[in-house]
Every structure is written in structure tokens, then in C-alpha cells.
Design a protein around this motif. Structure first.
Motif, PDB file in Angstrom:
ATOM      1  N   SER A 218     -21.204  -8.660   8.500  1.00 24.24           N
ATOM      2  CA  SER A 218     -19.894  -8.084   8.435  1.00 24.24           C
ATOM      3  C   SER A 218     -19.669  -6.754   8.503  1.00 24.24           C
ATOM      4  O   SER A 218     -18.673  -5.995   8.600  1.00 24.24           O
ATOM      5  N   CYS A 219     -20.935  -6.108   8.650  1.00 26.05           N
ATOM      6  CA  CYS A 219     -20.870  -4.493   8.559  1.00 26.05           C
ATOM      7  C   CYS A 219     -20.276  -4.395   9.988  1.00 26.05           C
ATOM      8  O   CYS A 219     -20.734  -4.897  11.198  1.00 26.05           O
ATOM      9  N   THR A 220     -19.530  -3.270  10.211  1.00 28.27           N
ATOM     10  CA  THR A 220     -18.747  -2.761  11.471  1.00 28.27           C
ATOM     11  C   THR A 220     -19.075  -1.271  11.513  1.00 28.27           C
ATOM     12  O   THR A 220     -19.078  -0.715  10.850  1.00 28.27           O
ATOM     13  N   ASP A 221     -18.837  -1.003  12.881  1.00 31.92           N
ATOM     14  CA  ASP A 221     -18.779   0.314  13.152  1.00 31.92           C
ATOM     15  C   ASP A 221     -17.474   0.966  13.083  1.00 31.92           C
ATOM     16  O   ASP A 221     -16.574   0.353  13.910  1.00 31.92           O
ATOM     17  N   PRO A 222     -17.126   2.049  12.144  1.00 27.95           N
ATOM     18  CA  PRO A 222     -15.873   2.587  12.211  1.00 27.95           C
ATOM     19  C   PRO A 222     -15.363   3.152  13.316  1.00 27.95           C
ATOM     20  O   PRO A 222     -14.110   3.268  13.644  1.00 27.95           O
ATOM     21  N   LEU A 223     -16.095   3.421  14.354  1.00 33.95           N
ATOM     22  CA  LEU A 223     -15.809   4.091  15.432  1.00 33.95           C
ATOM     23  C   LEU A 223     -15.542   2.996  16.575  1.00 33.95           C
ATOM     24  O   LEU A 223     -15.255   3.339  17.987  1.00 33.95           O
ATOM     25  N   GLY A 224     -15.963   1.803  16.331  1.00 31.34           N
ATOM     26  CA  GLY A 224     -15.830   0.831  17.277  1.00 31.34           C
ATOM     27  C   GLY A 224     -16.982   0.692  18.561  1.00 31.34           C
ATOM     28  O   GLY A 224     -16.815   0.176  19.468  1.00 31.34           O
ATOM     29  N   GLN A 225     -17.803   1.669  18.220  1.00 28.57           N
ATOM     30  CA  GLN A 225     -18.849   1.676  19.345  1.00 28.57           C
ATOM     31  C   GLN A 225     -20.099   0.771  19.441  1.00 28.57           C
ATOM     32  O   GLN A 225     -20.374   0.291  20.565  1.00 28.57           O
ATOM     33  N   VAL A 226     -20.328   0.164  18.314  1.00 28.40           N
ATOM     34  CA  VAL A 226     -21.334  -0.894  18.092  1.00 28.40           C
ATOM     35  C   VAL A 226     -20.730  -2.458  18.237  1.00 28.40           C
ATOM     36  O   VAL A 226     -19.789  -2.540  17.235  1.00 28.40           O
ATOM     37  N   MET A 227     -21.205  -3.394  18.909  1.00 22.15           N
ATOM     38  CA  MET A 227     -20.780  -4.648  18.781  1.00 22.15           C
ATOM     39  C   MET A 227     -21.909  -5.387  18.364  1.00 22.15           C
ATOM     40  O   MET A 227     -23.307  -5.210  18.940  1.00 22.15           O
ATOM     41  N   VAL A 228     -22.145  -6.417  17.256  1.00 23.44           N
ATOM     42  CA  VAL A 228     -22.909  -7.098  16.846  1.00 23.44           C
ATOM     43  C   VAL A 228     -22.954  -8.666  17.290  1.00 23.44           C
ATOM     44  O   VAL A 228     -21.778  -9.239  17.570  1.00 23.44           O
ATOM     45  N   PHE A 229     -24.326  -8.822  17.974  1.00 21.65           N
ATOM     46  CA  PHE A 229     -24.280 -10.495  18.365  1.00 21.65           C
ATOM     47  C   PHE A 229     -25.532 -11.090  17.576  1.00 21.65           C
ATOM     48  O   PHE A 229     -26.566 -10.469  17.472  1.00 21.65           O
ATOM     49  N   VAL A 230     -25.112 -12.143  16.985  1.00 23.26           N
ATOM     50  CA  VAL A 230     -26.047 -12.979  16.068  1.00 23.26           C
ATOM     51  C   VAL A 230     -26.609 -14.109  16.607  1.00 23.26           C
ATOM     52  O   VAL A 230     -25.621 -15.173  17.335  1.00 23.26           O
ATOM     53  N   LEU A 231     -27.866 -14.220  17.006  1.00 22.75           N
ATOM     54  CA  LEU A 231     -28.672 -15.299  17.539  1.00 22.75           C
ATOM     55  C   LEU A 231     -28.349 -16.683  16.789  1.00 22.75           C
ATOM     56  O   LEU A 231     -28.035 -16.713  15.575  1.00 22.75           O
ATOM     57  N   PRO A 232     -28.337 -17.908  17.547  1.00 23.01           N
ATOM     58  CA  PRO A 232     -28.114 -18.933  16.782  1.00 23.01           C
ATOM     59  C   PRO A 232     -29.250 -19.437  15.960  1.00 23.01           C
ATOM     60  O   PRO A 232     -30.413 -18.844  16.143  1.00 23.01           O
ATOM     61  N   PRO A 233     -28.900 -20.299  15.040  1.00 20.93           N
ATOM     62  CA  PRO A 233     -30.177 -20.553  14.007  1.00 20.93           C
ATOM     63  C   PRO A 233     -31.209 -21.256  14.315  1.00 20.93           C
ATOM     64  O   PRO A 233     -31.254 -21.892  15.460  1.00 20.93           O
ATOM     65  N   ASN A 234     -32.355 -21.002  13.838  1.00 26.21           N
ATOM     66  CA  ASN A 234     -33.622 -21.511  14.234  1.00 26.21           C
ATOM     67  C   ASN A 234     -33.839 -21.127  15.805  1.00 26.21           C
ATOM     68  O   ASN A 234     -34.862 -22.040  16.466  1.00 26.21           O
ATOM     69  N   THR A 235     -33.596 -20.146  16.418  1.00 27.77           N
ATOM     70  CA  THR A 235     -34.108 -19.809  17.734  1.00 27.77           C
ATOM     71  C   THR A 235     -34.661 -18.523  17.919  1.00 27.77           C
ATOM     72  O   THR A 235     -35.208 -18.031  19.078  1.00 27.77           O
ATOM     73  N   THR A 236     -34.831 -17.666  16.686  1.00 30.08           N
ATOM     74  CA  THR A 236     -35.548 -16.249  16.833  1.00 30.08           C
ATOM     75  C   THR A 236     -36.950 -16.352  17.446  1.00 30.08           C
ATOM     76  O   THR A 236     -37.162 -15.423  18.109  1.00 30.08           O
ATOM     77  N   SER A 237     -37.613 -17.473  17.038  1.00 29.72           N
ATOM     78  CA  SER A 237     -39.005 -17.431  17.510  1.00 29.72           C
ATOM     79  C   SER A 237     -39.256 -17.578  19.025  1.00 29.72           C
ATOM     80  O   SER A 237     -40.201 -17.258  19.585  1.00 29.72           O
ATOM     81  N   VAL A 238     -37.984 -18.112  19.683  1.00 36.20           N
ATOM     82  CA  VAL A 238     -38.085 -18.043  21.178  1.00 36.20           C
ATOM     83  C   VAL A 238     -37.247 -16.946  21.881  1.00 36.20           C
ATOM     84  O   VAL A 238     -37.752 -16.257  22.734  1.00 36.20           O
ATOM     85  N   PHE A 239     -36.109 -16.615  21.222  1.00 34.60           N
ATOM     86  CA  PHE A 239     -35.206 -15.743  21.912  1.00 34.60           C
ATOM     87  C   PHE A 239     -35.261 -14.369  21.300  1.00 34.60           C
ATOM     88  O   PHE A 239     -34.352 -13.437  21.889  1.00 34.60           O
ATOM     89  N   GLN A 240     -35.825 -13.939  20.170  1.00 37.93           N
ATOM     90  CA  GLN A 240     -35.656 -12.770  19.576  1.00 37.93           C
ATOM     91  C   GLN A 240     -36.677 -11.824  20.299  1.00 37.93           C
ATOM     92  O   GLN A 240     -37.870 -12.022  20.389  1.00 37.93           O
ATOM     93  N   PRO A 241     -36.030 -10.673  21.093  1.00 41.74           N
ATOM     94  CA  PRO A 241     -36.848  -9.839  21.853  1.00 41.74           C
ATOM     95  C   PRO A 241     -38.349  -9.323  21.096  1.00 41.74           C
ATOM     96  O   PRO A 241     -39.412  -9.249  21.467  1.00 41.74           O
ATOM     97  N   LEU A 242     -37.835  -9.083  19.690  1.00 44.40           N
ATOM     98  CA  LEU A 242     -38.837  -8.262  18.957  1.00 44.40           C
ATOM     99  C   LEU A 242     -40.208  -9.341  18.791  1.00 44.40           C
ATOM    100  O   LEU A 242     -41.300  -9.263  18.526  1.00 44.40           O
ATOM    101  N   ASP A 243     -39.930 -10.653  18.684  1.00 42.92           N
ATOM    102  CA  ASP A 243     -40.832 -11.536  18.262  1.00 42.92           C
ATOM    103  C   ASP A 243     -41.627 -11.863  19.810  1.00 42.92           C
ATOM    104  O   ASP A 243     -42.550 -12.748  19.680  1.00 42.92           O
ATOM    105  N   GLY A 244     -41.151 -11.466  20.770  1.00 38.74           N
ATOM    106  CA  GLY A 244     -41.764 -11.476  22.086  1.00 38.74           C
ATOM    107  C   GLY A 244     -43.270 -10.631  22.247  1.00 38.74           C
ATOM    108  O   GLY A 244     -43.641 -10.564  23.307  1.00 38.74           O
ATOM    109  N   GLY A 245     -43.650 -10.225  21.294  1.00 33.50           N
ATOM    110  CA  GLY A 245     -44.971  -9.439  21.354  1.00 33.50           C
ATOM    111  C   GLY A 245     -44.772  -8.165  20.718  1.00 33.50           C
ATOM    112  O   GLY A 245     -45.932  -7.616  20.509  1.00 33.50           O
TER     113      GLY A 245
END
Length: 286
Positions: free
Chosen positions: A235-262
Motif C-alpha cells: 500500500s506504500c505509494t510515492d507521493p510524487l507518483g514517480q514510482v509504480m510497484v509491481f507484485v509478483l504472483p504467489p509462490n513464484t519468486t524462486s523462479v521469477f525474482q531477479p535477485l534470486d537469480g544469483g
């Protein structure tokens, strides 16, 4: 030339069964197959053929592996096998399309994740030298091999690796002893009773670390990719509207989370290298 098997039908049936369990046909998750499970299946195949002279011995098992070029056993790790890739791809494609349609430059696409760091753990294997006469005594280890002292490290980086936010360290102590003797830390330090990230600390990271760095980095639109961990306050939002947040689907971070890629693994390997270097330098004094 490989020796012929007395129970060729059983061997082939067991191998086909193992291949089926380890395959991902139809999006099915591969299942772990142990030696005990293979031997149990072999006995099952023998009984199905009314072959009661068959013994699923260790000798049979090793010869079966040799005949079918079955490799060594490996330790399974992570949670990637629990991901329904077909379904997850659809959701991730929506995020990918939204980022591309939003015309976010790769320099302005960020990923944030946290990881546990057992910062005092030392290696649990050693070489013995000739002076180690009592090898049983010399093989005894230390509690530090299984040390559970843990910190949480929060990492955030952009897609091109050109902007790396200072890692945030979360510990359980409000004022650790090391800070009292060595001065304040050079990177942000937060404290929480269980040394883990929660919604309050996430909001603090969002305002004090992330938005502050983004304002310095660019005035263009920014995308932040996070997972659905309950400690992340989406629910955290940027008061200036510069940042848009995207939430990955449940139970997929081990495959699609960039930081988990090494990236997280590389950070931990670098830390372990520094830790062992410190151990070596201290050991020289004694």
C-alpha cells in the motif's frame, strides 16, 4: 561391454518409472527419487511379474545405475519445483507488458528482496594432518558450524546493475556492541525483535532508503518489483507518483525474482570470503 541383467524387464520398468517421476510433462512437478524408493519400486515390479527370487540388494542397485547411466544423488534445494510455470508465466507476462507499456528504462526497473544471513557460520569440513593421531577426536567440530545467529539483509538493485542501493541490515539488538566500539555503521541498520523484515520496517525502508535514492538517481518513472511477502506493505505509494510497484504472483519468486537469480547467492559468497579472510587474519596471531 556392460554385463547383461538377469532381470532385464524389471530393470527397464524401474528406469522408465524413475524417468516419469523426474519429468515435467504436462507442467507436472518432478518428484524426488531416493535409493530406498527405487529399490521398493523394483520389488513391486518383481511381484507384479511373479518373480520372487529377485532381491533389490545394494549390488543390484549399483549395477542398475551403471547400466542406465543414472548419476549421483544430489541434495534438492529451494522451492522452484513448487511453481506452476504455465500459470505463473501468464501473470508475469502481465507485469512484463505493463513495464514495457509504461516505457520504463531498464536503468529505472528495480527489484527488492530480503534474505537471511547466518553471519557467524564457519565451514563444517576440515583436512586432517599427520599430527592428528586420534582422528576421531580431531574430527570433532564446533557450535559455530551450526551457528544460528542471524541477520536479515535487504537488497535492491536496478535491472542493469548500474544502481545498487545500500543494503539494509536488520538485527535484533537496538544498539549492537560492535557499533559501541567501532562507531556507527556505514550502511542503514534497523532493529526488530526477530531480526526480520516486517511492514513497519518496510515502510521505513521505502521512505528513508528507497525513495531517497530514487530522487537522487532519476526524475523519470521508476518500476519496483517485489514479491508478495506479508512484510512488504504494497500500500506504500510515492507521493510524487514517480514510482509504480509491481507484485509478483504467489509462490513464484524462486523462479521469477531477479535477485534470486544469483545476485543474493553472489552476495553471500562474497561475505563468506570476507569472513574467512577475517578468520585467517585473526588466527595468525595465535
Amino acid at each position: 561391454m556392460k554385463a547383461k541383467s538377469r532381470y532385464k524387464e524389471i530393470d527397464e520398468a524401474v528406469f522408465e518409472w524413475v524417468r516419469f517421476l523426474r519429468s515435467q510433462c504436462g507442467g507436472r512437478r518432478p518428484l524426488p527419487v531416493s535409493r530406498a524408493l527405487i529399490k521398493a519400486r523394483a520389488i513391486h515390479e518383481a511381484k507384479a511379474r511373479n518373480i520372487y527370487s529377485f532381491k533389490a540388494s545394494d549390488g543390484w542397485f549399483w549395477r542398475w545405475r551403471w547400466r542406465f547411466n543414472v548419476g549421483k544423488t544430489v541434495a534438492l534445494h529451494g522451492e522452484a519445483a513448487d511453481v506452476d510455470l504455465a500459470e505463473a508465466d501468464k501473470e508475469v507476462d502481465k507485469i512484463r507488458s505493463a513495464i514495457l507499456d509504461g516505457k520504463f528504462h531498464p536503468n529505472n526497473v528495480f527489484n527488492m528482496d530480503e534474505t537471511a544471513l547466518f553471519y557467524r557460520t564457519i565451514p563444517n569440513r576440515t583436512y586432517l594432518v599427520c599430527s592428528d593421531v586420534d582422528k576421531r577426536q580431531a574430527g570433532k567440530g564446533s557450535k559455530l558450524m551450526r551457528c544460528k545467529d542471524r541477520l536479515t539483509v535487504v537488497l535492491c538493485v536496478n535491472a542493469t546493475g548500474t544502481c545498487k542501493l545500500d543494503p539494509v541490515v536488520i538485527g535484533s539488538s537496538k544498539n549492537p556492541r560492535c557499533f559501541r566500539y567501532n562507531g556507527p555503521p556505514s550502511i542503514p541498520y534497523f532493529h526488530q525483535a526477530k531480526a526480520w523484515n516486517d511492514r513497519a520496517l518496510y515502510r521505513r525502508w521505502w521512505g528513508e532508503v528507497f525513495l531517497k535514492k530514487i530522487r537522487e538517481w532519476t526524475s523519470d518513472p521508476v518500476a519496483l518489483i517485489i514479491d508478495g511477502f506479508k512484510g512488504h506493505d504494497s500500500s506504500c505509494t510515492d507521493p510524487l507518483g514517480q514510482v509504480m510497484v509491481f507484485v509478483l504472483p504467489p509462490n513464484t519468486t524462486s523462479v521469477f525474482q531477479p535477485l534470486d537469480g544469483g545476485i543474493i547467492a553472489a552476495m553471500k559468497a562474497h561475505y563468506k570470503s570476507k569472513l574467512l579472510d577475517k578468520v585467517v587474519s585473526v588466527a595468525r596471531k595465535y
